[in-house]
Design a protein around this motif. Sequence first.
Motif, PDB file in Angstrom:
ATOM      1  N   SER A 251       0.883  -1.204   0.045  1.00  0.00           N
ATOM      2  CA  SER A 251       0.089  -0.061  -0.051  1.00  0.00           C
ATOM      3  C   SER A 251       0.913   1.285   0.062  1.00  0.00           C
ATOM      4  CB  SER A 251      -0.891  -0.045   1.250  1.00  0.00           C
ATOM      5  OG  SER A 251      -1.454   1.088   1.210  1.00  0.00           O
ATOM      6  N   ARG A 252       1.911   1.184   0.982  1.00  0.00           N
ATOM      7  CA  ARG A 252       2.688   2.401   0.792  1.00  0.00           C
ATOM      8  C   ARG A 252       3.651   2.556  -0.499  1.00  0.00           C
ATOM      9  NH1 ARG A 252       7.425   4.202   4.941  1.00  0.00           N
ATOM     10  NH2 ARG A 252       7.825   6.035   4.313  1.00  0.00           N
ATOM     11  N   GLY A 253       3.860   1.593  -1.251  1.00  0.00           N
ATOM     12  CA  GLY A 253       4.687   1.589  -2.464  1.00  0.00           C
ATOM     13  C   GLY A 253       3.824   2.013  -3.336  1.00  0.00           C
ATOM     14  N   LEU A 254       2.266   1.763  -3.546  1.00  0.00           N
ATOM     15  CA  LEU A 254       1.436   2.098  -4.389  1.00  0.00           C
ATOM     16  C   LEU A 254       1.273   3.905  -4.204  1.00  0.00           C
ATOM     17  CD1 LEU A 254      -1.067  -0.709  -4.708  1.00  0.00           C
ATOM     18  CD2 LEU A 254       0.557   0.075  -6.462  1.00  0.00           C
ATOM     19  N   LYS A 255       1.028   4.136  -2.885  1.00  0.00           N
ATOM     20  CA  LYS A 255       0.913   5.602  -2.589  1.00  0.00           C
ATOM     21  C   LYS A 255       2.211   6.298  -3.087  1.00  0.00           C
ATOM     22  CE  LYS A 255      -1.999   5.342   1.583  1.00  0.00           C
ATOM     23  NZ  LYS A 255      -1.905   5.570   2.961  1.00  0.00           N
ATOM     24  N   ARG A 256       3.409   5.751  -2.778  1.00  0.00           N
ATOM     25  CA  ARG A 256       4.529   6.600  -3.185  1.00  0.00           C
ATOM     26  C   ARG A 256       4.483   6.567  -4.742  1.00  0.00           C
ATOM     27  NH1 ARG A 256      10.179   5.234  -0.576  1.00  0.00           N
ATOM     28  NH2 ARG A 256       9.205   6.297   1.131  1.00  0.00           N
TER      29      ARG A 256
END
Length: 64
Positions: free
Chosen positions: A44-49
């Motif tokens: 999820s954090r990677g997609l947000k980034r």
Amino acid sequence: MNSHTKRDNYVLFALGAAAGSAVGLVLGSVLAYWLGEDTVRAISRGLKRLSGRDSEPNFELFLQ
């Protein structure tokens, strides 16, 4: 001849949308359980980034 009415098309669309939502919810839950909470959080954090919606500053840019 087409024996389907507009109402039949709307009902079929609604059933398809409901079935797709249910299947997506079940698959997402099973995938999250199988991968683990930490992995899902990292994805999820990677997609947000990648999408540019990460609220944390990129400290690597300060080093340039």
